[in-house]
Design a protein around this motif. Structure first.
Motif, PDB file in Angstrom:
ATOM      1  N   GLY A  12       0.826  -1.201   0.000  1.00  0.00           N
ATOM      2  CA  GLY A  12       0.000   0.000   0.000  1.00  0.00           C
ATOM      3  C   GLY A  12       0.858   1.247   0.000  1.00  0.00           C
ATOM      4  O   GLY A  12       2.085   1.191  -0.061  1.00  0.00           O
ATOM      5  N   ASP A  13       0.197   2.385   0.069  1.00  0.00           N
ATOM      6  CA  ASP A  13       0.869   3.674  -0.004  1.00  0.00           C
ATOM      7  C   ASP A  13       1.121   4.244   1.385  1.00  0.00           C
ATOM      8  O   ASP A  13       0.388   3.958   2.333  1.00  0.00           O
ATOM      9  CB  ASP A  13       0.004   4.664  -0.795  1.00  0.00           C
ATOM     10  N   ASP A  14       2.172   5.085   1.474  1.00  0.00           N
ATOM     11  CA  ASP A  14       2.409   5.834   2.703  1.00  0.00           C
ATOM     12  C   ASP A  14       1.310   6.876   2.857  1.00  0.00           C
ATOM     13  O   ASP A  14       0.618   7.222   1.909  1.00  0.00           O
ATOM     14  CB  ASP A  14       3.754   6.561   2.630  1.00  0.00           C
ATOM     15  N   MET A  15       1.184   7.397   4.064  1.00  0.00           N
ATOM     16  CA  MET A  15       0.226   8.477   4.299  1.00  0.00           C
ATOM     17  C   MET A  15       0.673   9.726   3.556  1.00  0.00           C
ATOM     18  O   MET A  15       1.872  10.031   3.522  1.00  0.00           O
ATOM     19  CB  MET A  15       0.166   8.814   5.790  1.00  0.00           C
ATOM     20  N   THR A  16      -0.287  10.453   3.018  1.00  0.00           N
ATOM     21  CA  THR A  16       0.028  11.741   2.395  1.00  0.00           C
ATOM     22  C   THR A  16       0.208  12.779   3.500  1.00  0.00           C
ATOM     23  O   THR A  16      -0.200  12.564   4.650  1.00  0.00           O
ATOM     24  CB  THR A  16      -1.112  12.197   1.465  1.00  0.00           C
ATOM     25  N   LEU A  17       0.792  13.908   3.152  1.00  0.00           N
ATOM     26  CA  LEU A  17       0.940  14.989   4.134  1.00  0.00           C
ATOM     27  C   LEU A  17      -0.420  15.462   4.629  1.00  0.00           C
ATOM     28  O   LEU A  17      -0.590  15.785   5.805  1.00  0.00           O
ATOM     29  CB  LEU A  17       1.711  16.158   3.527  1.00  0.00           C
ATOM     30  N   GLU A  18      -1.400  15.491   3.737  1.00  0.00           N
ATOM     31  CA  GLU A  18      -2.744  15.917   4.129  1.00  0.00           C
ATOM     32  C   GLU A  18      -3.344  14.960   5.162  1.00  0.00           C
ATOM     33  O   GLU A  18      -3.986  15.381   6.124  1.00  0.00           O
ATOM     34  CB  GLU A  18      -3.656  16.020   2.904  1.00  0.00           C
ATOM     35  N   GLU A  19      -3.124  13.656   4.961  1.00  0.00           N
ATOM     36  CA  GLU A  19      -3.626  12.668   5.916  1.00  0.00           C
ATOM     37  C   GLU A  19      -2.907  12.807   7.264  1.00  0.00           C
ATOM     38  O   GLU A  19      -3.537  12.719   8.325  1.00  0.00           O
ATOM     39  CB  GLU A  19      -3.445  11.256   5.366  1.00  0.00           C
ATOM     40  N   LYS A  20      -1.600  13.035   7.227  1.00  0.00           N
ATOM     41  CA  LYS A  20      -0.847  13.228   8.469  1.00  0.00           C
ATOM     42  C   LYS A  20      -1.329  14.469   9.209  1.00  0.00           C
ATOM     43  O   LYS A  20      -1.483  14.457  10.431  1.00  0.00           O
ATOM     44  CB  LYS A  20       0.653  13.326   8.175  1.00  0.00           C
ATOM     45  N   LEU A  21      -1.579  15.545   8.465  1.00  0.00           N
ATOM     46  CA  LEU A  21      -2.066  16.781   9.084  1.00  0.00           C
ATOM     47  C   LEU A  21      -3.415  16.551   9.748  1.00  0.00           C
ATOM     48  O   LEU A  21      -3.654  17.001  10.877  1.00  0.00           O
ATOM     49  CB  LEU A  21      -2.172  17.896   8.042  1.00  0.00           C
ATOM     50  N   ALA A  22      -4.299  15.826   9.085  1.00  0.00           N
ATOM     51  CA  ALA A  22      -5.618  15.547   9.654  1.00  0.00           C
ATOM     52  C   ALA A  22      -5.484  14.780  10.973  1.00  0.00           C
ATOM     53  O   ALA A  22      -6.205  15.064  11.943  1.00  0.00           O
ATOM     54  CB  ALA A  22      -6.467  14.770   8.657  1.00  0.00           C
ATOM     55  N   LEU A  23      -4.563  13.833  11.039  1.00  0.00           N
ATOM     56  CA  LEU A  23      -4.350  13.073  12.273  1.00  0.00           C
ATOM     57  C   LEU A  23      -3.743  13.950  13.363  1.00  0.00           C
ATOM     58  O   LEU A  23      -4.137  13.871  14.531  1.00  0.00           O
ATOM     59  CB  LEU A  23      -3.469  11.849  12.004  1.00  0.00           C
ATOM     60  N   HIS A  24      -2.799  14.806  12.996  1.00  0.00           N
ATOM     61  CA  HIS A  24      -2.212  15.723  13.976  1.00  0.00           C
ATOM     62  C   HIS A  24      -3.272  16.679  14.525  1.00  0.00           C
ATOM     63  O   HIS A  24      -3.243  17.034  15.708  1.00  0.00           O
ATOM     64  CB  HIS A  24      -1.064  16.524  13.353  1.00  0.00           C
ATOM     65  N   ASN A  25      -4.188  17.106  13.676  1.00  0.00           N
ATOM     66  CA  ASN A  25      -5.230  18.027  14.127  1.00  0.00           C
ATOM     67  C   ASN A  25      -6.152  17.405  15.164  1.00  0.00           C
ATOM     68  O   ASN A  25      -6.805  18.127  15.912  1.00  0.00           O
ATOM     69  CB  ASN A  25      -6.026  18.560  12.938  1.00  0.00           C
ATOM     70  N   LEU A  26      -6.194  16.076  15.237  1.00  0.00           N
ATOM     71  CA  LEU A  26      -7.000  15.403  16.253  1.00  0.00           C
ATOM     72  C   LEU A  26      -6.443  15.611  17.660  1.00  0.00           C
ATOM     73  O   LEU A  26      -7.173  15.490  18.642  1.00  0.00           O
ATOM     74  CB  LEU A  26      -7.064  13.893  15.970  1.00  0.00           C
ATOM     75  N   ILE A  27      -5.148  15.925  17.756  1.00  0.00           N
ATOM     76  CA  ILE A  27      -4.504  16.011  19.075  1.00  0.00           C
ATOM     77  C   ILE A  27      -3.878  17.372  19.343  1.00  0.00           C
ATOM     78  O   ILE A  27      -3.137  17.534  20.303  1.00  0.00           O
ATOM     79  CB  ILE A  27      -3.429  14.911  19.230  1.00  0.00           C
ATOM     80  N   VAL A  28      -4.186  18.351  18.522  1.00  0.00           N
ATOM     81  CA  VAL A  28      -3.554  19.663  18.658  1.00  0.00           C
ATOM     82  C   VAL A  28      -3.837  20.259  20.035  1.00  0.00           C
ATOM     83  O   VAL A  28      -4.922  20.089  20.599  1.00  0.00           O
ATOM     84  CB  VAL A  28      -4.019  20.612  17.525  1.00  0.00           C
ATOM     85  N   LEU A  29      -2.835  20.904  20.602  1.00  0.00           N
ATOM     86  CA  LEU A  29      -2.957  21.559  21.909  1.00  0.00           C
ATOM     87  C   LEU A  29      -3.170  23.048  21.705  1.00  0.00           C
ATOM     88  O   LEU A  29      -2.686  23.633  20.733  1.00  0.00           O
ATOM     89  CB  LEU A  29      -1.693  21.341  22.744  1.00  0.00           C
ATOM     90  N   ALA A  30      -3.842  23.675  22.649  1.00  0.00           N
ATOM     91  CA  ALA A  30      -4.060  25.115  22.591  1.00  0.00           C
ATOM     92  C   ALA A  30      -2.733  25.849  22.798  1.00  0.00           C
ATOM     93  O   ALA A  30      -1.874  25.409  23.550  1.00  0.00           O
ATOM     94  CB  ALA A  30      -5.058  25.527  23.658  1.00  0.00           C
ATOM     95  N   VAL A  31      -2.591  26.984  22.120  1.00  0.00           N
ATOM     96  CA  VAL A  31      -1.390  27.817  22.271  1.00  0.00           C
ATOM     97  C   VAL A  31      -1.573  28.689  23.517  1.00  0.00           C
ATOM     98  O   VAL A  31      -2.617  29.343  23.666  1.00  0.00           O
ATOM     99  CB  VAL A  31      -1.196  28.717  21.021  1.00  0.00           C
ATOM    100  N   PRO A  32      -0.587  28.704  24.416  1.00  0.00           N
ATOM    101  CA  PRO A  32      -0.701  29.568  25.593  1.00  0.00           C
ATOM    102  C   PRO A  32      -0.855  31.036  25.194  1.00  0.00           C
ATOM    103  O   PRO A  32      -0.283  31.486  24.204  1.00  0.00           O
ATOM    104  CB  PRO A  32       0.627  29.351  26.337  1.00  0.00           C
ATOM    105  N   LYS A  33      -1.641  31.773  25.963  1.00  0.00           N
ATOM    106  CA  LYS A  33      -1.922  33.184  25.649  1.00  0.00           C
ATOM    107  C   LYS A  33      -0.658  33.998  25.448  1.00  0.00           C
ATOM    108  O   LYS A  33      -0.592  34.837  24.568  1.00  0.00           O
ATOM    109  CB  LYS A  33      -2.764  33.811  26.763  1.00  0.00           C
ATOM    110  N   HIS A  34       0.367  33.754  26.283  1.00  0.00           N
ATOM    111  CA  HIS A  34       1.591  34.573  26.186  1.00  0.00           C
ATOM    112  C   HIS A  34       2.385  34.304  24.912  1.00  0.00           C
ATOM    113  O   HIS A  34       3.334  35.023  24.611  1.00  0.00           O
ATOM    114  CB  HIS A  34       2.461  34.385  27.439  1.00  0.00           C
ATOM    115  N   LEU A  35       2.004  33.291  24.131  1.00  0.00           N
ATOM    116  CA  LEU A  35       2.717  32.984  22.884  1.00  0.00           C
ATOM    117  C   LEU A  35       1.927  33.390  21.648  1.00  0.00           C
ATOM    118  O   LEU A  35       2.414  33.240  20.539  1.00  0.00           O
ATOM    119  CB  LEU A  35       3.030  31.486  22.818  1.00  0.00           C
ATOM    120  N   GLU A  36       0.715  33.892  21.833  1.00  0.00           N
ATOM    121  CA  GLU A  36      -0.088  34.285  20.656  1.00  0.00           C
ATOM    122  C   GLU A  36       0.446  35.555  20.035  1.00  0.00           C
ATOM    123  O   GLU A  36       1.059  36.370  20.602  1.00  0.00           O
ATOM    124  CB  GLU A  36      -1.551  34.497  21.085  1.00  0.00           C
TER     125      GLU A  36
END
Length: 81
Positions: A57-81
């Motif tokens: 089969g094929d490796d994951m595309t960058l778009e697929e990897k991004l979608a998976l990363h977006n499932l676990i994204v953490l909020a950016v602390p206010k002092h870093l915005e």
């Protein structure tokens, strides 16, 4: 690396390390029930070694990897915005 991140307030305490972020990353991937193969690929492991057999089969595309990363994204602390 740890010292630079602490100086910028990006590590909450002395017990937190860059290496620990890797463990946290996999823990968050597990919590969204990502299969072991996909977790391994996102972490840079050899999926062939994980499965102990040839890959098909094929490796994951960058778009697929991004979608998976977006499932676990953490909020950016206010002092870093």
């Amino acid at each position: 690396m740890n010292k630079a991140l602490r100086e910028k307030g990006l590590l909450p305490s002395e017990k937190h390390t860059v290496g620990g972020t890797r463990h946290s990353f996999e823990s968050r991937l597990k919590k969204v029930q990502l299969p072991n193969d996909d977790r391994g690929e996102l972490m840079g492991h050899s999926v062939k070694a994980i499965r102990d057999r040839e890959l098909y089969g094929d490796d994951m595309t960058l778009e697929e990897k991004l979608a998976l990363h977006n499932l676990i994204v953490l909020a950016v602390p206010k002092h870093l915005e």
